[in-house]
Design an enzyme around this catalytic site. Structure first.
Site, PDB file in Angstrom:
ATOM      1  N   GLU A 285       0.710  -1.252  -0.108  1.00  0.00           N
ATOM      2  CA  GLU A 285      -0.081  -0.149  -0.004  1.00  0.00           C
ATOM      3  C   GLU A 285       0.927   1.299   0.001  1.00  0.00           C
ATOM      4  O   GLU A 285       0.711   2.238   0.843  1.00  0.00           O
ATOM      5  CB  GLU A 285      -1.072   0.056   1.416  1.00  0.00           C
ATOM      6  CG  GLU A 285      -1.903  -1.007   1.226  1.00  0.00           C
ATOM      7  CD  GLU A 285      -3.012  -1.273   2.167  1.00  0.00           C
ATOM      8  OE1 GLU A 285      -2.677  -0.708   3.208  1.00  0.00           O
ATOM      9  OE2 GLU A 285      -4.036  -1.562   1.601  1.00  0.00           O
TER      10      GLU A 285
ATOM     11  N   GLU B  77      -5.322  -8.234  -1.226  1.00  0.00           N
ATOM     12  CA  GLU B  77      -6.245  -8.101  -0.037  1.00  0.00           C
ATOM     13  C   GLU B  77      -7.510  -7.924  -0.281  1.00  0.00           C
ATOM     14  O   GLU B  77      -7.919  -7.109  -0.836  1.00  0.00           O
ATOM     15  CB  GLU B  77      -5.674  -6.984   0.889  1.00  0.00           C
ATOM     16  CG  GLU B  77      -4.250  -7.243   1.490  1.00  0.00           C
ATOM     17  CD  GLU B  77      -3.702  -6.275   2.679  1.00  0.00           C
ATOM     18  OE1 GLU B  77      -4.645  -5.271   3.162  1.00  0.00           O
ATOM     19  OE2 GLU B  77      -2.602  -6.082   2.440  1.00  0.00           O
TER      20      GLU B  77
HETATM   21  C1  BG6 Z   1      -4.471  -2.871   4.686  1.00  0.00           C
HETATM   22  C2  BG6 Z   1      -3.155  -3.359   5.165  1.00  0.00           C
HETATM   23  O1  BG6 Z   1      -4.513  -1.682   4.800  1.00  0.00           O
HETATM   24  O2  BG6 Z   1      -5.580  -3.399   5.262  1.00  0.00           O
HETATM   25  C3  BG6 Z   1      -3.357  -4.576   5.996  1.00  0.00           C
HETATM   26  O3  BG6 Z   1      -2.257  -3.657   4.212  1.00  0.00           O
HETATM   27  C4  BG6 Z   1      -4.275  -4.409   7.032  1.00  0.00           C
HETATM   28  O4  BG6 Z   1      -2.280  -4.620   6.868  1.00  0.00           O
HETATM   29  C5  BG6 Z   1      -5.635  -4.126   6.241  1.00  0.00           C
HETATM   30  O5  BG6 Z   1      -4.519  -5.146   8.042  1.00  0.00           O
HETATM   31  C6  BG6 Z   1      -7.055  -4.334   7.044  1.00  0.00           C
HETATM   32  O6  BG6 Z   1      -7.050  -3.439   7.840  1.00  0.00           O
HETATM   33  P1  BG6 Z   1      -7.254  -3.557   9.551  1.00  0.00           P
HETATM   34  O7  BG6 Z   1      -7.142  -2.182   9.862  1.00  0.00           O
HETATM   35  O8  BG6 Z   1      -8.750  -3.887   9.533  1.00  0.00           O
HETATM   36  O9  BG6 Z   1      -6.241  -4.329   9.755  1.00  0.00           O
END
Ligand code: BG6
Length: 491
Positions: A199, A389
């Protein structure tokens, strides 16, 4: 059948949230090791100690700066969830066996830089750290699972960030190159897929949701980002020259911003937001040059264009082979007064979209937005795409018989898999999908365990209580069938 037969079904994690073993095997601390747990209502804190032994804590979201002579420190009385993560460090064999049972073709993980170079600037790497990842990659190979390795996922050595100037210092580029050269050579026969920074645009996304950021601080976000672009381009070029079989990609936080109304002013605002926070980074990685609107951005923040333009050749030589991104939610913005910004999201904030449902953490669930973004990307770039993701952060209930009935997660995943299938039918070259936190892990934004994404449940709570035992959720069996049928059987 829409998914290609070699589609990379997988799962994603990151070392700082999953691995644990924070002070084992010669690893140095990273900033997440000084960061406390919090909740959706409170911010995470970063703790420090003064020379006289008194201690204090800073709000992670507000750039207050350390008091003079203070040092970041682990302080009694606070809980630091990233120290343990969910203990991949000690349980990688058990987890990889579960991934095999699930049918994963690819496993996205990151290397913790401070496990290889504890402070970031050593001449020689930490052999014990290299051994750990070698063992993991060999275990993955034995189980026919391809690693997809993020080189830097919110996990820079703390010493590098605090004492060496971090990404404000151009010298960090060469330290990052040294780190990459070591891991490339070490794992060249075990790892083919690499991502340079997680990111990368998060450096500037915070501009949209940290209120009243002084311009001098905002400017530093663009400088740090530029130094990371240069670092990425240099190692992409190096990999192309030395390891032609590598596939080396970028990872950008997927961002779709809708105009809240059809007022042309809202349309322009949404376009500009997307340019500033998404295409700016994506274009540099894929096209190897800053887009035309970069000059407008630099003007807006009173940044000197020559600083960015001096590296034109370097950026052009380091174009990525693969574009990967995270996708959780979409947001709406408007120029109209009096609209509440109560729609949250991954690194984003906006007005609520009346056509969408929201998660317990206030993130919009929008599978059509994924199809839309995939089409936008495919129309702009000529490289394969991968969703690395995606997922639903939700509260799960572990039943007495160790089952977890997470229909809500299955619904979310099913809808997003269908959206990807439709995008492929639209003509998008999508090669893989690694849903986030395939095993429950610590939330990046809140430090919570209760915000779970996994298809594998980990028995651990927000205070660090639990056995760390793993249990298969209903979504595990659903995803297994999805993979086995190459996305045909979505139950
Ligand atoms: C992304 C990141 O921003 O979202 C992860 O690359 C992160 O590291 C994921 O865990 C989900 O966000 P969160 O805050 O719910 O863990």
């Amino acid at each position: 059948m829409s998914f290609p037969s070699d589609f990379l079904w997988g799962g994603a994690t990151a070392a700082n949230q999953y691995e644990g073993g924070w002070n084992e095997g010669g690893r140095g601390p990273s900033m997440s090791d000084y960061t406390t747990g919090a909740s959706s209502r409170t911010h995470r804190l970063i703790t420090y100690r003064m020379p006289d032994g008194t201690t204090g804590a800073l709000d992670q979201m507000v750039n207050q700066g350390l008091p003079e002579r203070a040092e970041y420190a682990v302080v009694d009385g606070y809980y630091y969830p990233n120290h343990t993560g969910t203990d991949f460090y000690h349980r990688y064999k058990e987890d990889i066996a579960l991934f095999r049972e699930l049918g994963l073709k690819v496993f996205r993980m990151s290397i913790s830089w401070s496990r290889i170079f504890p402070k970031g600037n050593e001449e020689e790497p930490n052999r014990e750290g290299l051994e750990f990842y070698r063992n993991v990659f060999e275990e993955l190979k034995r189980n026919d699972i391809e690693p997809l390795v993020t080189i830097s996922h919110y996990d820079d050595p703390a010493y590098l960030s605090n004492e060496l100037g971090g990404w404000m210092n151009e010298n960090t580029v060469s330290l990052y190159e040294r780190y990459c050269h070591v891991i490339f050579e070490e794992y060249k026969d075990l790892v083919k897929y690499w991502l340079t920074f997680n990111e990368i645009n998060s450096a500037v996304m915070i501009l949209a949701f940290v209120p009243n950021m002084p311009n001098e601080v905002a400017k530093t976000c663009f400088v740090k980002l530029h130094n990371q672009f240069v670092a990425s381009a240099k190692v992409v070029k190096y990999a192309h020259e030395h390891y032609p079989d590598f596939v080396i990609g970028c990872m950008v936080a997927g961002m779709t911003t809708y105009p809240l109304t059809c007022d042309p002013k809202d349309i322009l605002m949404a376009q500009k937001r997307t340019q500033d926070l998404f295409w700016y980074a994506a274009d540099v990685h894929v096209k190897g040059k800053y887009p035309s609107f970069a000059r407008r951005i630099w003007r807006q923040y009173d940044l000197d264009p020559t600083f960015f333009e001096k590296d034109t050749e370097v950026l052009n030589e380091g174009k990525v082979d693969l574009f990967t991104f995270s996708y959780y939610n979409t947001s709406c913005i408007t120029t109209h007064e009096g609209v509440e910004l109560d729609g949250g999201g991954n690194l984003s904030l906006g007005a609520k979209n009346p056509y969408l449902q929201y998660s317990d953490w206030g993130w919009a669930m929008d599978p059509d937005g994924l199809r839309y973004l995939l089409n936008e990307l495919a129309g702009r770039y000529d490289v394969p795409l991968m969703v690395v993701e995606n997922g639903l952060g939700a509260i799960d209930e572990l039943e007495a018989d160790h089952t977890v009935h997470d229909d809500y997660r299955i619904d979310y995943m099913r809808a997003h898999v269908k959206a990807m299938e439709e995008a492929i039918e639209d003509g998008v070259d999508l090669i893989g999908y690694t849903p986030w936190g395939i095993v429950d892990l610590v939330s990046a934004s809140t430090g919570e365990m209760r915000k779970r994404y996994g298809v594998i449940y980990v028995d651990l709570d927000d205070e660090g209580n639990g056995t760390l035992n793993r249990y298969k959720k209903d979504s595990f069996f659903w995803y297994k069938k999805c993979i086995e049928s190459n996305g045909e059987d979505l139950g």
